[in-house]
Write a protein that holds these residues in place. Sequence first.
Motif, PDB file in Angstrom:
ATOM      1  N   VAL A  34       2.212   4.246  -3.945  1.00 49.46           N
ATOM      2  CA  VAL A  34       1.097   4.990  -4.515  1.00 49.46           C
ATOM      3  C   VAL A  34       1.511   5.472  -5.897  1.00 49.46           C
ATOM      4  O   VAL A  34       2.491   6.194  -6.035  1.00 49.46           O
ATOM      5  CB  VAL A  34       0.749   6.194  -3.621  1.00 49.46           C
ATOM      6  N   GLY A  63       4.817  15.637  -5.570  1.00 49.74           N
ATOM      7  CA  GLY A  63       4.066  14.523  -4.989  1.00 49.74           C
ATOM      8  C   GLY A  63       4.935  13.623  -4.129  1.00 49.74           C
ATOM      9  O   GLY A  63       4.645  12.436  -3.966  1.00 49.74           O
ATOM     10  N   VAL A  64       5.975  14.202  -3.556  1.00 53.30           N
ATOM     11  CA  VAL A  64       6.867  13.412  -2.707  1.00 53.30           C
ATOM     12  C   VAL A  64       6.209  13.219  -1.347  1.00 53.30           C
ATOM     13  O   VAL A  64       5.642  14.156  -0.795  1.00 53.30           O
ATOM     14  CB  VAL A  64       8.221  14.145  -2.530  1.00 53.30           C
ATOM     15  N   TYR A  65       6.220  11.983  -0.834  1.00 58.59           N
ATOM     16  CA  TYR A  65       5.680  11.811   0.507  1.00 58.59           C
ATOM     17  C   TYR A  65       6.652  11.100   1.433  1.00 58.59           C
ATOM     18  O   TYR A  65       6.292  10.640   2.505  1.00 58.59           O
ATOM     19  CB  TYR A  65       4.305  11.143   0.497  1.00 58.59           C
ATOM     20  N   PRO A  99       0.512  10.410 -10.159  1.00 60.35           N
ATOM     21  CA  PRO A  99      -0.269  10.937 -11.293  1.00 60.35           C
ATOM     22  C   PRO A  99       0.591  11.815 -12.192  1.00 60.35           C
ATOM     23  O   PRO A  99       0.138  12.269 -13.229  1.00 60.35           O
ATOM     24  CB  PRO A  99      -1.362  11.758 -10.603  1.00 60.35           C
ATOM     25  N   LEU A 100       1.857  12.034 -11.807  1.00 59.24           N
ATOM     26  CA  LEU A 100       2.716  12.954 -12.562  1.00 59.24           C
ATOM     27  C   LEU A 100       3.422  12.283 -13.725  1.00 59.24           C
ATOM     28  O   LEU A 100       4.047  12.955 -14.542  1.00 59.24           O
ATOM     29  CB  LEU A 100       3.767  13.565 -11.624  1.00 59.24           C
ATOM     30  N   PRO A 139       0.808  -1.226   0.000  1.00 58.46           N
ATOM     31  CA  PRO A 139       0.000   0.000   0.000  1.00 58.46           C
ATOM     32  C   PRO A 139       0.838   1.273   0.000  1.00 58.46           C
ATOM     33  O   PRO A 139       0.325   2.359  -0.226  1.00 58.46           O
ATOM     34  CB  PRO A 139      -0.806  -0.119   1.290  1.00 58.46           C
ATOM     35  N   ARG A 140       2.137   1.140   0.269  1.00 63.04           N
ATOM     36  CA  ARG A 140       2.992   2.327   0.293  1.00 63.04           C
ATOM     37  C   ARG A 140       3.333   2.802  -1.114  1.00 63.04           C
ATOM     38  O   ARG A 140       3.804   3.916  -1.295  1.00 63.04           O
ATOM     39  CB  ARG A 140       4.295   2.053   1.047  1.00 63.04           C
TER      40      ARG A 140
END
Lengths: 179, 158
Positions: free
Chosen positions: A36, A137-139, A39-40, A33-34
């Motif tokens: 993701v 979108g870095v998490y 969308p870029l 689940p990590r």
Amino acid sequence: MENNQPSVTRRFMPLIVFIALVALLAIGLTLNPRLVPSPLIGKPAPEFNLPLLLEDGSFSNKDLIGHVTLVNVWASWCFACRQEHEVVKHLSRNGVRIIGLNYKDEPDNAKNWLAKLGNPYKNIAVDYDGRIAIDWGVYGAPETFLIDQQGIIRHKVIGPLSDKEKYNDLMAVMNSLNK
Amino acid sequence: MKKIISMLFLSGCLTFSLGSLAAPIETFKFESAETEKVFHKLSEELRCLVCQNQNIAESNADLAKDLRLEIYTMLTEGKSEEEIVDFMVQRYGDYVLYRPPFKPMTWLLWFGPVIVFIFGLIYVVRLMKSQSAEVAPDSLSEEEIERIKNLHAEQDNK
């Protein structure tokens, strides 16, 4: 008695449904689940203009155009970045252009870290407050983006590049770009 | 005595865990109660990607803090709720939304449970029907009546 045949399948129907459900859930359990999906991918690299860590001057998204580049998001506080560092150095030695994005890090810590472990980066842009990383979108660090000559994001690796599978996936996309 | 001790222990654990559940909301100043409401709504509806089972409002993660600040900044700039949600989705994908959007890719997600329920219902109805059909007929066949007679006769003869 003559309807014995269909009732056998009917009797096993719950079992078949159950097995199908178990198979579905088993596949679900193997997914991470990590990871993701970004969308870029397929879109131009987000605009930015950041100061450099080691010298005066700045680095912007326009500097990405014209080369196949890896943008590696890292920080000295990030343990997994240390894990993947040998791989990043290996890529750099093999002529891959790697730009570092120093993420929410103290510049002094970052410099010490590079002095100790080696600097594989062509340039390092400093994202001190992590604002630019949000646009990307870095998490979490490390994350690595593959940018093509036109400045389009083609692939994203979440987590350390020392993971064989992730590394191979990245290489496959990168080789297709260099052709 | 043992019971009392364990009760005390449990209540202690509970207090501690409740303490850590307190949402880490910074003190943001809002121009109106309306924007404040939007802020809380958004930070509760957006998923923190670091601790995935927490929303941005609850999470202590650094990124959640940054995103709260981002939402706050955008709100003070006069951005609408939709604009902020779009901003997040453009960067992090639909995954940031706790409530998935309704589009062809998520049709199965939205309709799946209903479809499974309908199939289940059909299955149960058919099962019930076939079971009621299997119940023995009201009247006995000639053959069976004959057999009963024979059995009775055997019994009587003994």
